[in-house]
Write a protein that holds these residues in place. Sequence first.
Motif, PDB file in Angstrom:
ATOM      1  N   ALA A 267       0.826  -1.214   0.000  1.00  0.00           N
ATOM      2  CA  ALA A 267       0.000   0.000   0.000  1.00  0.00           C
ATOM      3  C   ALA A 267       0.857   1.260   0.000  1.00  0.00           C
ATOM      4  O   ALA A 267       0.561   2.243  -0.694  1.00  0.00           O
ATOM      5  CB  ALA A 267      -0.924  -0.023   1.217  1.00  0.00           C
ATOM      6  N   ILE A 268       1.961   1.246   0.785  1.00  0.00           N
ATOM      7  CA  ILE A 268       2.832   2.426   0.850  1.00  0.00           C
ATOM      8  C   ILE A 268       3.470   2.715  -0.507  1.00  0.00           C
ATOM      9  O   ILE A 268       3.633   3.878  -0.911  1.00  0.00           O
ATOM     10  CB  ILE A 268       3.909   2.220   1.933  1.00  0.00           C
ATOM     11  CG1 ILE A 268       3.254   2.221   3.320  1.00  0.00           C
ATOM     12  CG2 ILE A 268       4.992   3.290   1.858  1.00  0.00           C
ATOM     13  CD1 ILE A 268       4.172   1.817   4.452  1.00  0.00           C
ATOM     14  N   LEU A 269       3.814   1.642  -1.246  1.00  0.00           N
ATOM     15  CA  LEU A 269       4.450   1.804  -2.552  1.00  0.00           C
ATOM     16  C   LEU A 269       3.456   2.031  -3.685  1.00  0.00           C
ATOM     17  O   LEU A 269       3.834   2.115  -4.847  1.00  0.00           O
ATOM     18  CB  LEU A 269       5.316   0.574  -2.862  1.00  0.00           C
ATOM     19  CG  LEU A 269       6.512   0.348  -1.927  1.00  0.00           C
ATOM     20  CD1 LEU A 269       7.216  -0.957  -2.270  1.00  0.00           C
ATOM     21  CD2 LEU A 269       7.489   1.515  -2.005  1.00  0.00           C
ATOM     22  N   GLY A 270       2.164   2.110  -3.340  1.00  0.00           N
ATOM     23  CA  GLY A 270       1.147   2.415  -4.345  1.00  0.00           C
ATOM     24  C   GLY A 270       0.549   1.191  -5.005  1.00  0.00           C
ATOM     25  O   GLY A 270      -0.064   1.308  -6.081  1.00  0.00           O
ATOM     26  N   GLY A 271       0.670   0.029  -4.410  1.00  0.00           N
ATOM     27  CA  GLY A 271       0.092  -1.184  -4.974  1.00  0.00           C
ATOM     28  C   GLY A 271      -1.405  -1.232  -4.811  1.00  0.00           C
ATOM     29  O   GLY A 271      -2.021  -0.422  -4.115  1.00  0.00           O
ATOM     30  N   GLY A 272      -2.019  -2.247  -5.451  1.00  0.00           N
ATOM     31  CA  GLY A 272      -3.474  -2.332  -5.417  1.00  0.00           C
ATOM     32  C   GLY A 272      -4.032  -3.527  -4.695  1.00  0.00           C
ATOM     33  O   GLY A 272      -5.214  -3.846  -4.836  1.00  0.00           O
ATOM     34  N   LEU A 273      -3.196  -4.208  -3.878  1.00  0.00           N
ATOM     35  CA  LEU A 273      -3.696  -5.400  -3.191  1.00  0.00           C
ATOM     36  C   LEU A 273      -4.791  -5.066  -2.186  1.00  0.00           C
ATOM     37  O   LEU A 273      -5.682  -5.889  -1.936  1.00  0.00           O
ATOM     38  CB  LEU A 273      -2.537  -6.109  -2.473  1.00  0.00           C
ATOM     39  CG  LEU A 273      -1.494  -6.776  -3.390  1.00  0.00           C
ATOM     40  CD1 LEU A 273      -0.367  -7.378  -2.558  1.00  0.00           C
ATOM     41  CD2 LEU A 273      -2.158  -7.864  -4.232  1.00  0.00           C
ATOM     42  N   PHE A 274      -4.723  -3.890  -1.579  1.00  0.00           N
ATOM     43  CA  PHE A 274      -5.743  -3.487  -0.615  1.00  0.00           C
ATOM     44  C   PHE A 274      -6.320  -2.117  -0.940  1.00  0.00           C
ATOM     45  O   PHE A 274      -6.852  -1.423  -0.087  1.00  0.00           O
ATOM     46  CB  PHE A 274      -5.151  -3.488   0.807  1.00  0.00           C
ATOM     47  CG  PHE A 274      -4.771  -4.845   1.288  1.00  0.00           C
ATOM     48  CD1 PHE A 274      -3.485  -5.326   1.082  1.00  0.00           C
ATOM     49  CD2 PHE A 274      -5.706  -5.659   1.905  1.00  0.00           C
ATOM     50  CE1 PHE A 274      -3.141  -6.598   1.519  1.00  0.00           C
ATOM     51  CE2 PHE A 274      -5.361  -6.925   2.337  1.00  0.00           C
ATOM     52  CZ  PHE A 274      -4.074  -7.395   2.136  1.00  0.00           C
ATOM     53  N   ALA A 275      -6.231  -1.736  -2.230  1.00  0.00           N
ATOM     54  CA  ALA A 275      -6.697  -0.404  -2.615  1.00  0.00           C
ATOM     55  C   ALA A 275      -8.107  -0.425  -3.175  1.00  0.00           C
ATOM     56  O   ALA A 275      -8.764   0.606  -3.249  1.00  0.00           O
ATOM     57  CB  ALA A 275      -5.746   0.198  -3.644  1.00  0.00           C
ATOM     58  N   GLY A 276      -8.563  -1.566  -3.604  1.00  0.00           N
ATOM     59  CA  GLY A 276      -9.895  -1.613  -4.221  1.00  0.00           C
ATOM     60  C   GLY A 276     -10.999  -1.537  -3.198  1.00  0.00           C
ATOM     61  O   GLY A 276     -10.796  -1.625  -2.004  1.00  0.00           O
ATOM     62  N   GLU A 277     -12.199  -1.375  -3.669  1.00  0.00           N
ATOM     63  CA  GLU A 277     -13.393  -1.338  -2.814  1.00  0.00           C
ATOM     64  C   GLU A 277     -14.403  -2.377  -3.313  1.00  0.00           C
ATOM     65  O   GLU A 277     -15.224  -2.069  -4.159  1.00  0.00           O
ATOM     66  CB  GLU A 277     -14.009   0.060  -2.818  1.00  0.00           C
ATOM     67  CG  GLU A 277     -13.199   1.113  -2.117  1.00  0.00           C
ATOM     68  CD  GLU A 277     -13.106   0.900  -0.617  1.00  0.00           C
ATOM     69  OE1 GLU A 277     -12.107   1.332  -0.045  1.00  0.00           O
ATOM     70  OE2 GLU A 277     -14.015   0.266  -0.025  1.00  0.00           O
ATOM     71  N   PRO A 278     -14.362  -3.609  -2.859  1.00  0.00           N
ATOM     72  CA  PRO A 278     -13.410  -4.100  -1.850  1.00  0.00           C
ATOM     73  C   PRO A 278     -12.104  -4.534  -2.477  1.00  0.00           C
ATOM     74  O   PRO A 278     -12.003  -4.585  -3.708  1.00  0.00           O
ATOM     75  CB  PRO A 278     -14.168  -5.296  -1.259  1.00  0.00           C
ATOM     76  CG  PRO A 278     -14.922  -5.843  -2.422  1.00  0.00           C
ATOM     77  CD  PRO A 278     -15.352  -4.647  -3.226  1.00  0.00           C
ATOM     78  N   PRO A 279     -11.092  -4.915  -1.665  1.00  0.00           N
ATOM     79  CA  PRO A 279      -9.831  -5.426  -2.210  1.00  0.00           C
ATOM     80  C   PRO A 279     -10.071  -6.773  -2.904  1.00  0.00           C
ATOM     81  O   PRO A 279     -11.155  -7.360  -2.790  1.00  0.00           O
ATOM     82  CB  PRO A 279      -8.951  -5.595  -0.960  1.00  0.00           C
ATOM     83  CG  PRO A 279      -9.589  -4.767   0.095  1.00  0.00           C
ATOM     84  CD  PRO A 279     -11.047  -4.780  -0.201  1.00  0.00           C
ATOM     85  N   PRO A 280      -9.111  -7.288  -3.644  1.00  0.00           N
ATOM     86  CA  PRO A 280      -9.268  -8.597  -4.274  1.00  0.00           C
ATOM     87  C   PRO A 280      -9.688  -9.652  -3.254  1.00  0.00           C
ATOM     88  O   PRO A 280      -9.118  -9.739  -2.157  1.00  0.00           O
ATOM     89  CB  PRO A 280      -7.868  -8.879  -4.840  1.00  0.00           C
ATOM     90  CG  PRO A 280      -7.261  -7.534  -5.047  1.00  0.00           C
ATOM     91  CD  PRO A 280      -7.800  -6.685  -3.950  1.00  0.00           C
ATOM     92  N   PHE A 281     -10.691 -10.433  -3.624  1.00  0.00           N
ATOM     93  CA  PHE A 281     -11.256 -11.410  -2.695  1.00  0.00           C
ATOM     94  C   PHE A 281     -10.208 -12.419  -2.231  1.00  0.00           C
ATOM     95  O   PHE A 281     -10.183 -12.831  -1.058  1.00  0.00           O
ATOM     96  CB  PHE A 281     -12.434 -12.120  -3.351  1.00  0.00           C
ATOM     97  CG  PHE A 281     -13.103 -13.130  -2.467  1.00  0.00           C
ATOM     98  CD1 PHE A 281     -12.892 -14.497  -2.652  1.00  0.00           C
ATOM     99  CD2 PHE A 281     -13.929 -12.719  -1.433  1.00  0.00           C
ATOM    100  CE1 PHE A 281     -13.498 -15.413  -1.831  1.00  0.00           C
ATOM    101  CE2 PHE A 281     -14.538 -13.637  -0.601  1.00  0.00           C
ATOM    102  CZ  PHE A 281     -14.324 -14.990  -0.796  1.00  0.00           C
TER     103      PHE A 281
END
Length: 377
Positions: free
Chosen positions: A71-85
Motif C-alpha cells: 500500500a505504501i508503494l502504491g500497490g493495489g492489493l488493498f486499494a480496491g473497494e473491496p480489495p481482491p477477494f
Amino acid sequence: MKRLRDSWLLDGLIAVALATALELQLLLGDYAGGGLLDAAGGLLLTLPLAARRRAPLAVAGIFAATAALNAILGGGLFAGEPPPFASLVAGAVTFYSLGAHTEDRPALVGAGLGVAGLWSAVIATGPADAQSFLFSAGLIVATPWLVGRSMRSRSLRVALLHREQLQRERVAVGEERARIARELHDVVAHSVGVMVVQAQGARRVLDRDPERAGEALRSIEETGRSALTEMRRSLGVLREEGSGAALEPQPGIGDLDGLVEDARGAGLEIELRVAGEPRALPPGIDLSAYRIVQEALTNTIKHAGATHARIAVRYGERELELEVSDDGTGAATANGSHQGHGLVGMRERVALYGGELWTGSGSDAGYSVRARIPLET
C-alpha cells in the motif's frame, strides 16, 4: 509420518490455489497500482501459507509486512473497494492458522502485527474511516484468529482427555499385571511345594515299593509340566506389548568383558578386577549382578562426567561383592539422586536376595556403588 506429509501437501495446495486465484484477479480485474508490484506482493501474501502450521507467526508477519509495503508503494492489493477477494481469503487463512497453531503469546504478537500492517495499508491508500479500520481488523484478523483459538482450545481439551484415558489404562494394566504376578507366585510356589513333597515320598518308598515311587515320579512330571505351562502363560501376559520373547540366554557375571568393551567404546577407561575363585552362581544372582554393574556403568557414562572407572568382583565363600567406582563428579551426586530409577532397580535386585547396597562418594572422590549379595539365603 504419513499424516504429516498429508498436512504439508494440503497446505501447499492451499497456498498455490490462493496464489493462482489472486494473480488471476489482479490480471483480469481493475485494481490500482503497478502490475509487477502487485504480482510480487500477491505471491508474498499467499505462497508462505505452505508453512502455516509449521511457522504461523512468521507467515502472519510476512502477510502484515507485505500488506503495508504494497500500500505504501502504491500497490493495489488493498486499494480496491473491496480489495481482491483472494487477498482477503489469504488473510483469513493466515490469522486462523496463527490462532490455531501457536501458544498464547506468539498468537497475540502475530495478531498485533496483522492489525498494525492492515491499518498501515488502510492509511496509505487514502482517507480512512472507522469502517475501514474495523473491516480490516475485524474481518481479516480478529474473527479468523478467534475461530482458530477456539479450535485450538477444543483440540487441546480432546488431547488432554485422551492422555488421561491412556494414563488410566496404563494404571489399570499395571495393576492387572501386578495381580497376575502375585497369582504366578502362588501357582508356582504351590506346584513346587507339591513336587518337593512327592519327591520326598518317592525317595522313601523307592526301595520297597518301586511301583508307588514310579507313580509319585509321574505325578511330579505332570505337576511340573502344568506349572511350566501356567508360568509361560502368565509371563506372556506380563510381557509388554511388542517386546517379544527373550530367546537369547540372560547375561551374567561371565559377560562383564563384553560390557566393559561397550563402555570403552563410549570413551570410558575401565579396569576390571576379579578376586576369589570364580564359580557358577545361581541364575538369578548371576543376572542381578550383571544388571547392577551394567546400571552403575550406564550412570557413570551418562551423568558422572568420568574418564576412568573400576569394576571389582569378589567371590566370597558365602557372598558375592561388587563395586563400581569412577573419578567423576562424586560430590555433586553423593546422594545418588541423579541415578533415578536405576538406583531403585539396583536396590530391589539386591534386596531380593537379602543383600545390601551402598552408594555415595568413593575413596578417590568420584562416585561408588557397592553391593553385597549372599549366595545362600
